[in-house]
Design a protein around this motif. Structure first.
Motif, mmCIF file in Angstrom:
data_model
loop_
_atom_site.group_PDB
_atom_site.id
_atom_site.type_symbol
_atom_site.label_atom_id
_atom_site.label_comp_id
_atom_site.label_asym_id
_atom_site.label_seq_id
_atom_site.Cartn_x
_atom_site.Cartn_y
_atom_site.Cartn_z
ATOM 1 N N CYS A 59 1.160 -1.594 0.305
ATOM 2 C CA CYS A 59 0.335 0.066 0.330
ATOM 3 C C CYS A 59 0.662 1.111 -0.342
ATOM 4 O O CYS A 59 0.348 2.255 -0.227
ATOM 5 C CB CYS A 59 -1.092 -0.342 0.724
ATOM 6 N N LYS A 61 2.301 2.209 1.891
ATOM 7 C CA LYS A 61 2.753 3.478 3.585
ATOM 8 C C LYS A 61 3.444 3.792 4.781
ATOM 9 O O LYS A 61 4.070 2.503 4.050
ATOM 10 C CB LYS A 61 1.308 3.672 4.436
ATOM 11 N N LYS A 77 -2.690 -1.933 10.285
ATOM 12 C CA LYS A 77 -3.967 -1.535 10.198
ATOM 13 C C LYS A 77 -4.740 -0.244 10.430
ATOM 14 O O LYS A 77 -5.582 0.215 10.037
ATOM 15 C CB LYS A 77 -4.258 -2.898 11.161
ATOM 16 N N SER A 80 -2.961 1.669 7.940
ATOM 17 C CA SER A 80 -3.880 1.501 6.117
ATOM 18 C C SER A 80 -4.319 0.538 6.695
ATOM 19 O O SER A 80 -4.788 -0.250 5.710
ATOM 20 C CB SER A 80 -2.406 1.317 5.359
ATOM 21 N N SER A 81 -5.981 1.322 7.204
ATOM 22 C CA SER A 81 -6.857 -0.203 7.136
ATOM 23 C C SER A 81 -7.262 -0.280 5.926
ATOM 24 O O SER A 81 -7.939 -2.108 5.528
ATOM 25 C CB SER A 81 -7.934 0.508 7.568
ATOM 26 N N LYS A 82 -7.122 0.132 4.478
ATOM 27 C CA LYS A 82 -8.087 -0.739 3.168
ATOM 28 C C LYS A 82 -6.532 -1.106 2.685
ATOM 29 O O LYS A 82 -6.592 -1.867 1.490
ATOM 30 C CB LYS A 82 -7.785 0.440 2.947
ATOM 31 N N CYS A 83 -5.187 -2.079 3.100
ATOM 32 C CA CYS A 83 -4.167 -2.065 2.616
ATOM 33 C C CYS A 83 -5.066 -3.426 2.499
ATOM 34 O O CYS A 83 -5.112 -4.462 3.240
ATOM 35 C CB CYS A 83 -2.521 -2.236 3.680
ATOM 36 N N ASN A 84 -4.773 -4.326 1.159
ATOM 37 C CA ASN A 84 -5.395 -5.728 0.819
ATOM 38 C C ASN A 84 -4.773 -6.233 1.608
ATOM 39 O O ASN A 84 -4.744 -7.473 2.423
ATOM 40 C CB ASN A 84 -5.719 -6.167 -0.438
ATOM 41 N N ASN A 87 -4.561 -7.331 4.891
ATOM 42 C CA ASN A 87 -6.203 -7.586 5.154
ATOM 43 C C ASN A 87 -6.310 -9.449 4.097
ATOM 44 O O ASN A 87 -6.769 -9.800 4.877
ATOM 45 C CB ASN A 87 -6.911 -6.722 4.698
ATOM 46 N N GLU A 106 -5.000 -4.895 -7.056
ATOM 47 C CA GLU A 106 -5.218 -3.965 -5.913
ATOM 48 C C GLU A 106 -3.631 -3.493 -5.765
ATOM 49 O O GLU A 106 -3.602 -2.160 -5.160
ATOM 50 C CB GLU A 106 -6.092 -4.367 -4.858
ATOM 51 N N PHE A 110 -2.314 1.172 -5.776
ATOM 52 C CA PHE A 110 -2.402 1.836 -4.415
ATOM 53 C C PHE A 110 -0.416 2.441 -5.448
ATOM 54 O O PHE A 110 -0.596 3.557 -4.711
ATOM 55 C CB PHE A 110 -1.209 0.835 -3.462
ATOM 56 N N ASN A 113 -1.756 5.875 -7.374
ATOM 57 C CA ASN A 113 -2.965 6.460 -6.753
ATOM 58 C C ASN A 113 -1.897 7.748 -5.848
ATOM 59 O O ASN A 113 -1.268 8.644 -5.704
ATOM 60 C CB ASN A 113 -3.547 6.157 -5.663
#
Length: 142
Positions: A59, A61, A77, A80-84, A87, A106, A110, A113
């Protein structure tokens, strides 16, 4: 396999992320050991001013200012809670080809973006002086 593709995807594997932690300031008797950092998806990206900077290969981050008691997975987490990657419910080695390709898609999102946001920031910084000059001219403050 295409060598460029191999270079891009090698950080999916724990042992490659772990290799980046040479010189990591936290080693034993703490939560943010190189092993725990690598398991959380981080690679060590130190600078002269920040020897404890780590970045998620997935991601992008980047975190610094680690404390010995920081839990890398929890920190990842929370920032960067949306990091695939953080998760994921299973190991990368256990993913099907389809699951891996979706995950890689995905990761590329990142990266795109981040590149776009960096370009926007550089552009905004570059136009600040010109914008100021235009406003001064329009308001007669020259």
């Amino acid at each position: 396999m295409d060598p460029r593709r191999e270079e891009e995807t090698k950080m999916y594997f724990l042992e490659n992320r772990l290799k980046t932690f040479a010189g990591w300031p936290f080693d034993e008797d703490c939560s943010c050991t190189p092993e725990n950092m690598a398991e959380a998806g981080f690679v060590h990206t130190p600078s002269d001013n920040s020897p404890d900077t780590a970045q998620c290969f997935f991601c992008q981050k980047e975190l610094e200012g680690w404390e010995p008691e920081d839990d890398p997975k929890a920190e990842h987490k929370s920032h960067s809670s949306k990091c695939n990657f953080i998760n994921l419910k299973k190991n990368v080695e256990d993913l099907s080809v389809e699951e891996f390709l979706k995950l890689e898609k995905e990761r590329r999102k990142f990266i795109i973006n981040q590149v776009c946001n960096d370009a926007i920031h550089k552009f905004e910084e570059a136009v600040k002086p010109r914008r100021t000059a235009i406003i001064k001219t329009a308001t007669g403050e020259e």
